[in-house]
Design a protein around this motif. Structure first.
Motif, PDB file in Angstrom:
ATOM      1  N   ASP A  58       0.818  -1.220   0.000  1.00 30.54           N
ATOM      2  CA  ASP A  58       0.000   0.000   0.000  1.00 30.54           C
ATOM      3  C   ASP A  58       0.852   1.270   0.000  1.00 30.54           C
ATOM      4  OD1 ASP A  58       1.033  -0.218   2.507  1.00 30.54           O
ATOM      5  OD2 ASP A  58      -0.859   0.026   3.579  1.00 30.54           O
ATOM      6  N   GLU A  59       1.991   1.252  -0.639  1.00 35.18           N
ATOM      7  CA  GLU A  59       2.782   2.472  -0.774  1.00 35.18           C
ATOM      8  C   GLU A  59       2.027   3.465  -1.658  1.00 35.18           C
ATOM      9  OE1 GLU A  59       6.582   1.464  -2.271  1.00 35.18           O
ATOM     10  OE2 GLU A  59       7.155   0.259  -0.530  1.00 35.18           O
ATOM     11  N   VAL A  60       2.098   4.747  -1.295  1.00 29.40           N
ATOM     12  CA  VAL A  60       1.361   5.764  -2.047  1.00 29.40           C
ATOM     13  C   VAL A  60       2.198   7.036  -2.123  1.00 29.40           C
ATOM     14  CG1 VAL A  60       0.151   6.510   0.047  1.00 29.40           C
ATOM     15  CG2 VAL A  60      -0.802   7.070  -2.187  1.00 29.40           C
ATOM     16  N   ASN A  61       2.193   7.665  -3.304  1.00 27.24           N
ATOM     17  CA  ASN A  61       2.836   8.959  -3.505  1.00 27.24           C
ATOM     18  C   ASN A  61       1.798  10.052  -3.310  1.00 27.24           C
ATOM     19  OD1 ASN A  61       5.346   7.837  -4.134  1.00 27.24           O
ATOM     20  ND2 ASN A  61       4.834   7.652  -6.292  1.00 27.24           N
ATOM     21  N   LEU A  62       2.078  11.012  -2.444  1.00 26.08           N
ATOM     22  CA  LEU A  62       1.148  12.090  -2.131  1.00 26.08           C
ATOM     23  C   LEU A  62       1.570  13.353  -2.860  1.00 26.08           C
ATOM     24  CD1 LEU A  62       0.760  11.491   1.717  1.00 26.08           C
ATOM     25  CD2 LEU A  62      -0.666  10.620  -0.142  1.00 26.08           C
ATOM     26  N   SER A  63       0.574  14.115  -3.338  1.00 28.65           N
ATOM     27  CA  SER A  63       0.859  15.328  -4.110  1.00 28.65           C
ATOM     28  C   SER A  63      -0.225  16.365  -3.848  1.00 28.65           C
ATOM     29  CB  SER A  63       0.928  15.002  -5.601  1.00 28.65           C
ATOM     30  OG  SER A  63      -0.297  14.457  -6.054  1.00 28.65           O
ATOM     31  N   GLN A  85      -3.205  13.241   9.440  1.00 25.96           N
ATOM     32  CA  GLN A  85      -2.169  14.164   9.913  1.00 25.96           C
ATOM     33  C   GLN A  85      -1.729  15.090   8.787  1.00 25.96           C
ATOM     34  OE1 GLN A  85       1.177  12.217  11.767  1.00 25.96           O
ATOM     35  NE2 GLN A  85       2.538  13.983  11.466  1.00 25.96           N
ATOM     36  N   LEU A  86      -1.587  16.388   9.088  1.00 29.10           N
ATOM     37  CA  LEU A  86      -1.121  17.362   8.114  1.00 29.10           C
ATOM     38  C   LEU A  86       0.371  17.168   7.873  1.00 29.10           C
ATOM     39  CD1 LEU A  86      -1.823  19.863   6.364  1.00 29.10           C
ATOM     40  CD2 LEU A  86      -1.191  21.282   8.349  1.00 29.10           C
ATOM     41  N   LEU A  87       0.744  16.978   6.603  1.00 28.90           N
ATOM     42  CA  LEU A  87       2.133  16.675   6.265  1.00 28.90           C
ATOM     43  C   LEU A  87       2.826  17.811   5.525  1.00 28.90           C
ATOM     44  CD1 LEU A  87       1.681  12.990   5.009  1.00 28.90           C
ATOM     45  CD2 LEU A  87       2.057  13.808   7.349  1.00 28.90           C
ATOM     46  N   ALA A  88       2.109  18.535   4.663  1.00 23.42           N
ATOM     47  CA  ALA A  88       2.730  19.600   3.867  1.00 23.42           C
ATOM     48  C   ALA A  88       1.655  20.580   3.419  1.00 23.42           C
ATOM     49  CB  ALA A  88       3.458  19.014   2.666  1.00 23.42           C
ATOM     50  N   ILE A 156      -1.387  18.513   2.116  1.00 19.01           N
ATOM     51  CA  ILE A 156      -1.254  17.060   2.032  1.00 19.01           C
ATOM     52  C   ILE A 156      -1.466  16.483   3.423  1.00 19.01           C
ATOM     53  CG2 ILE A 156       0.336  15.144   1.607  1.00 19.01           C
ATOM     54  CD1 ILE A 156       1.644  16.795  -0.553  1.00 19.01           C
ATOM     55  N   ARG A 157      -2.355  15.511   3.510  1.00 17.93           N
ATOM     56  CA  ARG A 157      -2.614  14.810   4.760  1.00 17.93           C
ATOM     57  C   ARG A 157      -2.380  13.321   4.574  1.00 17.93           C
ATOM     58  NH1 ARG A 157      -5.096  18.020   8.518  1.00 17.93           N
ATOM     59  NH2 ARG A 157      -5.831  20.039   7.737  1.00 17.93           N
ATOM     60  N   ALA A 158      -1.985  12.648   5.643  1.00 19.67           N
ATOM     61  CA  ALA A 158      -1.708  11.207   5.592  1.00 19.67           C
ATOM     62  C   ALA A 158      -2.995  10.441   5.325  1.00 19.67           C
ATOM     63  CB  ALA A 158      -1.081  10.745   6.901  1.00 19.67           C
ATOM     64  N   SER A 180       4.778  14.301  -7.238  1.00 21.69           N
ATOM     65  CA  SER A 180       4.948  13.624  -5.952  1.00 21.69           C
ATOM     66  C   SER A 180       5.794  14.468  -5.007  1.00 21.69           C
ATOM     67  CB  SER A 180       5.607  12.259  -6.153  1.00 21.69           C
ATOM     68  OG  SER A 180       4.787  11.424  -6.937  1.00 21.69           O
ATOM     69  N   VAL A 181       5.308  14.634  -3.792  1.00 20.61           N
ATOM     70  CA  VAL A 181       6.018  15.400  -2.769  1.00 20.61           C
ATOM     71  C   VAL A 181       6.504  14.481  -1.650  1.00 20.61           C
ATOM     72  CG1 VAL A 181       5.790  17.240  -1.046  1.00 20.61           C
ATOM     73  CG2 VAL A 181       4.714  17.474  -3.306  1.00 20.61           C
ATOM     74  N   LEU A 182       5.651  13.547  -1.231  1.00 24.08           N
ATOM     75  CA  LEU A 182       5.986  12.596  -0.168  1.00 24.08           C
ATOM     76  C   LEU A 182       5.536  11.203  -0.579  1.00 24.08           C
ATOM     77  CD1 LEU A 182       4.742  14.668   2.909  1.00 24.08           C
ATOM     78  CD2 LEU A 182       7.135  14.201   2.362  1.00 24.08           C
ATOM     79  N   GLN A 183       6.270  10.200  -0.117  1.00 26.50           N
ATOM     80  CA  GLN A 183       5.839   8.806  -0.290  1.00 26.50           C
ATOM     81  C   GLN A 183       5.709   8.181   1.087  1.00 26.50           C
ATOM     82  OE1 GLN A 183       8.556   5.636  -1.692  1.00 26.50           O
ATOM     83  NE2 GLN A 183       7.047   5.221  -3.294  1.00 26.50           N
ATOM     84  N   ILE A 184       4.549   7.601   1.351  1.00 25.12           N
ATOM     85  CA  ILE A 184       4.323   6.940   2.636  1.00 25.12           C
ATOM     86  C   ILE A 184       3.814   5.530   2.377  1.00 25.12           C
ATOM     87  CG2 ILE A 184       3.751   9.160   3.696  1.00 25.12           C
ATOM     88  CD1 ILE A 184       0.824   8.185   3.827  1.00 25.12           C
ATOM     89  N   ASN A 185       3.823   4.729   3.429  1.00 26.49           N
ATOM     90  CA  ASN A 185       3.199   3.406   3.350  1.00 26.49           C
ATOM     91  C   ASN A 185       2.390   3.157   4.615  1.00 26.49           C
ATOM     92  OD1 ASN A 185       5.000   2.773   5.376  1.00 26.49           O
ATOM     93  ND2 ASN A 185       6.140   1.262   4.229  1.00 26.49           N
ATOM     94  N   GLY A 186       1.679   2.051   4.626  1.00 30.92           N
ATOM     95  CA  GLY A 186       0.878   1.683   5.798  1.00 30.92           C
ATOM     96  C   GLY A 186       1.555   0.598   6.594  1.00 30.92           C
ATOM     97  N   ALA A 187       2.866   0.759   6.834  1.00 36.04           N
ATOM     98  CA  ALA A 187       3.651  -0.318   7.437  1.00 36.04           C
ATOM     99  C   ALA A 187       3.159  -0.718   8.820  1.00 36.04           C
ATOM    100  CB  ALA A 187       5.120   0.099   7.512  1.00 36.04           C
ATOM    101  N   ARG A 188       2.447   0.171   9.492  1.00 35.77           N
ATOM    102  CA  ARG A 188       1.951  -0.200  10.822  1.00 35.77           C
ATOM    103  C   ARG A 188       0.895  -1.298  10.752  1.00 35.77           C
ATOM    104  NH1 ARG A 188       1.101   5.502  14.139  1.00 35.77           N
ATOM    105  NH2 ARG A 188       3.285   6.124  14.223  1.00 35.77           N
TER     106      ARG A 188
END
Length: 348
Positions: A58-63, A85-88, A156-158, A180-188
């Motif tokens: 579930d990796e995702v690029n946020l923009s 969560q507010l990221l950028a 950008i929010r998580a 793309s500004v940030l890349q996150i995943n749902g590793a938790r």
């Protein structure tokens, strides 16, 4: 006496001719001693070993939704994040002006519609003018909704609980919409995968649900249980291989992170036919990719050189999937001296 004298050389000649075939028998020095092993197919399981990188599903690029200058990025690579969560954020000067402009246009359209409606009631404005005024009001309302929506995505929010994998831009940088500004995943919460590349032959042998084991240098001596969950339907353009996702079973080990390398061994039961032959390495000749040659014998007197298809490798064995269906015994010693149809002698 003369007849007896003539018969004696003739008898010697006939005797000499009759004994010649015995002298022209097979030379024992041309018979090559070899060792053989009986052939039996395994029960239909192949072992495939490959390396790859750990990732999540579930990796995702946020923009950002709109163009603009980045005002602030509030997280760093490796930071944990939670949903919402507010990221950028972007500098909102331009987008706020667009929202205000759309708001003023909507308010004017409302006044125009109300005025036209009153005039229509007094039979001063026509029905067409009233309808046109209503259409202009609806258009202004949609334009306001659009810019308000764009403003909401100027931050950008998580999208899930996880971790920041990569920060691809910095504060003060101009970015286009969708960059793309940030890349996150749902590793938790996500399932961890080892994504490996295999050959077309190996890809064909593996099926979803096959069991596997995974090892990594960050966990020396540990073997992690896994299962094949996904196969690509096309070749990867960069590596030239087919990708297979192997999912780890159980909770995520603490010593695994995205991008880390691991080694996987898949036990596949999807082999063609009834299984494979397991033969010693030294019995395989001229191996090249998935093909090679072996010497076999069906009469214990003559060697035959036949092509075979290599299905995989094990610790000290080669797995053959095709080519030896009609063979009774495999020659495992003395192959270096053999040619096709060479005479052989079996030794213990």
């Amino acid at each position: 006496m003369k007849h007896t004298a003539l018969l004696l050389p003739l008898t010697l000649l006939l005797f000499s001719c009759g004994s010649k075939p015995q002298q022209e028998g097979i030379d024992s020095t041309s018979i090559i001693p070899v060792k053989v092993m009986p052939l039996a197919r395994q029960g239909g399981a192949l072992s495939i070993t490959a390396s790859g990188q750990f990732t999540t599903d579930d990796e995702v690029n946020l923009s950002f939704k709109t163009n603009g200058i980045i005002n602030n990025i509030l997280v760093k690579e490796g930071d944990p994040v939670h949903t919402g969560q507010l990221l950028a954020t972007l500098n909102l000067t331009e987008i706020d002006a667009q929202v205000q402009q759309a708001q003023l246009g909507f308010e004017k359209a409302q006044r125009d519609y109300q005025r036209t409606l009153n005039l229509h009631k007094d039979s001063v404005a026509t029905l067409e003018q009233l309808q046109n005024s209503k259409t202009a009001l609806d258009i202004a309302k949609q334009q306001l909704s659009t810019v308000q929506f764009n403003r909401s995505y100027s931050a950008i929010r998580a999208t899930q609980d996880g971790y920041v994998l990569r920060k691809l831009a910095n504060a003060g940088q101009f970015v286009n919409a969708g960059a793309s500004v940030l890349q996150i995943n749902g590793a938790r919460n996500a399932h961890w995968l080892l994504r490996i590349g295999v050959s077309d032959k190996e890809w064909a042998e593996v099926k979803a649900g096959d069991k596997a084991t995974v090892e990594t240098t960050s966990l020396p001596g540990e073997t992690l249980p896994a299962t094949v969950v996904r196969k690509s339907e096309g070749v990867d353009a960069q590596s030239g291989t087919f990708m297979i996702d192997v999912q780890l079973q159980g909770p995520k080990p603490a010593a695994i992170a995205t991008g880390m390398f691991g080694r996987c061994r898949i036990t596949s039961g999807n082999t063609s036919g009834n299984g494979a032959w397991s033969i010693p390495y030294e019995a395989l000749l001229d191996g090249n990719g998935s093909t090679g040659y072996v010497f076999i014998t069906n009469d214990n007197k003559t060697a035959q050189r036949i092509p075979v298809t290599i299905a995989g490798m094990e610790k000290d064995q080669v797995l053959i999937s095709q080519g030896m269906e009609q063979a009774r015994a495999l020659i495992i010693s003395g192959s270096a001296y053999l040619k096709d149809q060479s005479s052989i002698r079996i030794i213990q």
